[in-house]
Design an enzyme around this catalytic site. Sequence first.
Site, short mmCIF file in Angstrom:
data_model
loop_
_atom_site.label_atom_id
_atom_site.label_comp_id
_atom_site.label_asym_id
_atom_site.label_seq_id
_atom_site.Cartn_x
_atom_site.Cartn_y
_atom_site.Cartn_z
N CYS A 92 0.82 -1.23 0.00
CA CYS A 92 0.00 0.00 0.00
C CYS A 92 0.85 1.27 0.00
O CYS A 92 0.32 2.36 -0.23
CB CYS A 92 -0.94 0.00 1.20
SG CYS A 92 -2.02 -1.42 1.21
N HIS B 76 -3.34 6.85 3.23
CA HIS B 76 -3.77 5.63 2.54
C HIS B 76 -5.13 5.21 3.09
O HIS B 76 -5.37 5.25 4.30
CB HIS B 76 -2.72 4.54 2.76
CG HIS B 76 -3.20 3.18 2.37
ND1 HIS B 76 -3.78 2.94 1.14
CD2 HIS B 76 -3.23 1.99 3.04
CE1 HIS B 76 -4.12 1.66 1.07
NE2 HIS B 76 -3.81 1.07 2.21
N ASN C 198 -10.21 -0.32 0.34
CA ASN C 198 -8.74 -0.20 0.27
C ASN C 198 -8.28 -0.67 -1.12
O ASN C 198 -8.40 -1.84 -1.46
CB ASN C 198 -8.14 -1.08 1.37
CG ASN C 198 -6.62 -1.06 1.39
OD1 ASN C 198 -5.98 -0.56 0.47
ND2 ASN C 198 -6.04 -1.62 2.44
N1 ACO Z 1 -17.90 -9.03 9.87
C1 ACO Z 1 -18.27 -9.32 11.11
N2 ACO Z 1 -17.40 -9.64 12.09
C2 ACO Z 1 -16.11 -9.67 11.76
C3 ACO Z 1 -15.64 -9.37 10.47
C4 ACO Z 1 -16.60 -9.05 9.49
N3 ACO Z 1 -16.29 -8.74 8.23
N4 ACO Z 1 -14.29 -9.48 10.44
C5 ACO Z 1 -13.90 -9.81 11.68
N5 ACO Z 1 -15.00 -9.93 12.48
C6 ACO Z 1 -15.05 -10.29 13.89
C7 ACO Z 1 -13.85 -11.05 14.35
O1 ACO Z 1 -13.99 -12.42 14.09
C8 ACO Z 1 -13.85 -10.73 15.83
O2 ACO Z 1 -14.82 -11.57 16.47
P1 ACO Z 1 -14.53 -12.17 17.92
O3 ACO Z 1 -14.39 -10.97 18.82
O4 ACO Z 1 -15.73 -13.01 18.17
O5 ACO Z 1 -13.24 -12.93 17.80
C9 ACO Z 1 -14.38 -9.29 15.90
O6 ACO Z 1 -15.04 -9.07 14.65
C10 ACO Z 1 -13.28 -8.27 16.06
O7 ACO Z 1 -12.25 -8.56 15.13
P2 ACO Z 1 -10.98 -7.64 15.01
O8 ACO Z 1 -10.05 -8.21 13.98
O9 ACO Z 1 -10.43 -7.43 16.39
O10 ACO Z 1 -11.63 -6.30 14.47
P3 ACO Z 1 -10.99 -4.89 14.33
O11 ACO Z 1 -11.79 -3.89 15.05
O12 ACO Z 1 -9.49 -4.91 14.54
O13 ACO Z 1 -11.22 -4.60 12.76
C11 ACO Z 1 -9.97 -4.63 10.71
C12 ACO Z 1 -10.64 -5.46 11.80
C13 ACO Z 1 -11.04 -3.80 10.03
C14 ACO Z 1 -9.31 -5.56 9.70
C15 ACO Z 1 -8.92 -3.68 11.34
O14 ACO Z 1 -8.11 -4.40 12.23
C16 ACO Z 1 -8.02 -3.00 10.31
O15 ACO Z 1 -8.45 -2.15 9.57
N6 ACO Z 1 -6.73 -3.32 10.33
C17 ACO Z 1 -5.73 -2.64 9.48
C18 ACO Z 1 -5.82 -3.02 8.05
C19 ACO Z 1 -4.69 -2.32 7.28
O16 ACO Z 1 -4.33 -1.19 7.57
N7 ACO Z 1 -4.06 -3.00 6.34
C20 ACO Z 1 -2.88 -2.39 5.73
C21 ACO Z 1 -2.94 -2.23 4.33
S1 ACO Z 1 -3.37 -3.67 3.41
C22 ACO Z 1 -2.07 -4.02 2.33
O17 ACO Z 1 -0.96 -3.60 2.52
C23 ACO Z 1 -2.36 -4.93 1.17
#
Ligand code: ACO
Length: 328
Positions: free
Chosen positions: A112, A255, A285
Site C-alpha cells: 500500500c 492511505h 482499500n
Molecule cells: N464481519 C463481522 N465480524 C467480523 C468481520 C466481518 N467482516 N471481520 C472480523 N470480524 C469479527 C472477528 O472475528 C472478531 O470476532 P470475535 O471478537 O468473536 O473474535 C471481531 O469481529 C473483532 O475482530 P478484530 O479483527 O479485532 O476487528 P478490528 O476492530 O481490529 O477490525 C480490521 C478489523 C477492520 C481488519 C482492522 O483491524 C483494520 O483495519 N486493520 C488494518 C488493516 C490495514 O491497515 N491494512 C494495511 C494495508 S493492506 C495491504 O498492505 C495490502
Amino acid sequence: MGITIRGTGKFVPEKILTNADLEKMVETSDEWITTRTGIHQRHLAAADVATSDLAYEAAKQALDMAGIKPEELDLITVATVTPDMGFPNTAALVQKKLKAQKCVCFDLEAACSGLLYSIEVAHSLLLANKKYRKALVIGAEKLSSIVDWTDRGTCVLFGDGAAALVLESSDEIEGDFYIAGKLAADGNYDNILRLPAGGSAMPASHETVDQHLHCIKMAGQETFKLAVNAMVSACKEVLEISGVEPENVAWIIPHQANHRIISAVAQRLTISDDRVYSNIERYGNTSSASIGICLDELNRAGKLKKGDVVLLTAFGGGLTWGAELIRW
Ligand code: ACO
C-alpha cells in the site's frame, strides 16, 4: 530546472459490490463493516480485466490532463501487488497499450506504500538525470484477484482501481513539487500481512490453491496499531524536516485502509477533519492506487490551489510505510 505534477488520472471499474452484497457471501453485516472500517462499497473488475487495463485507463486521463503524448514519455512505473503476471512487468504492458515507444518500464512493489515509493524513485530519477524528463507514475490494483472471498476478516476491505500521475522536469518549470519525504520498511513484520504462495518460496501447487494461500493474509489488529504509529511518526518527520506546521497543511491524504486509522492519524497530527481527504466509503482499500485516486479527485474537483501543501502518508505489507510533503 524544476519538477511538477503535470496531470492526474484515476479509474475504477463499473461493477460495485456493496456491504449488502457481502452479507450474502460471508457472515458479516453492513453495520459491522461501516462502523469498523468506514467502507460502504467497493468496485470490482471483471474476470477478463487485468491490472494493466485499469492502469491504462488512469494513465490516459493523466496524460490528457498533462497535454503529453505517450510517445514523449521517458519512464513508466507501476506500483502494484497484483501484476498481470510474473513477467513481463505491468508497466511494459501499459506501455504497449499506450503505444509509448521509447520509455523505460518497471514495476515497484511496496504494497500500500507503493505509490509513495514510486513518487520518490521517479522524482529522484528526474532530478538526477536529464534523460528522464517525463514520467508516468501509476498505482494500480486488481485486489479482487487475490482476496479470499470466504474470509470475512479481509474480503470486506479491498477494492480494485488505478491512479496515475504525470511528472515533468524542465528548465521552464520553476520550483519542485517535492518538499520532503520519509520512507521506511521493517521486514521483521513480514508475517502480519502477506500473500504467501505463488513466488519462489512457495510455488503454486494443488495444495496452495486448496488452502487459499494465493490470497491476502492479514493480522488485522496488529496491523492497525503499527499503521497509526508508523504513519504519525513519518508525517512528523517530514513536517519537521521541512519546517511546515500542521496548520499550514492544506490537505492530508492518508492511505485509505480504515476510517478509524485515518482519523487517528489526523487527530494525532492535530490536522482538522475538514483537511482530511477520504473516499474509503466508495472504494475500500485499493492499496497502491488509493492515495492517487484521492489526489485526482481533489484535483478534478478544483480543491487543490496552486501552492497548497499536501501531506501524503501510507502503510502496507512489508512492512513498508512513509510520508511525503508535496506542493501543488
Ligand atoms: N464481519 C463481522 N465480524 C467480523 C468481520 C466481518 N467482516 N471481520 C472480523 N470480524 C469479527 C472477528 O472475528 C472478531 O470476532 P470475535 O471478537 O468473536 O473474535 C471481531 O469481529 C473483532 O475482530 P478484530 O479483527 O479485532 O476487528 P478490528 O476492530 O481490529 O477490525 C480490521 C478489523 C477492520 C481488519 C482492522 O483491524 C483494520 O483495519 N486493520 C488494518 C488493516 C490495514 O491497515 N491494512 C494495511 C494495508 S493492506 C495491504 O498492505 C495490502
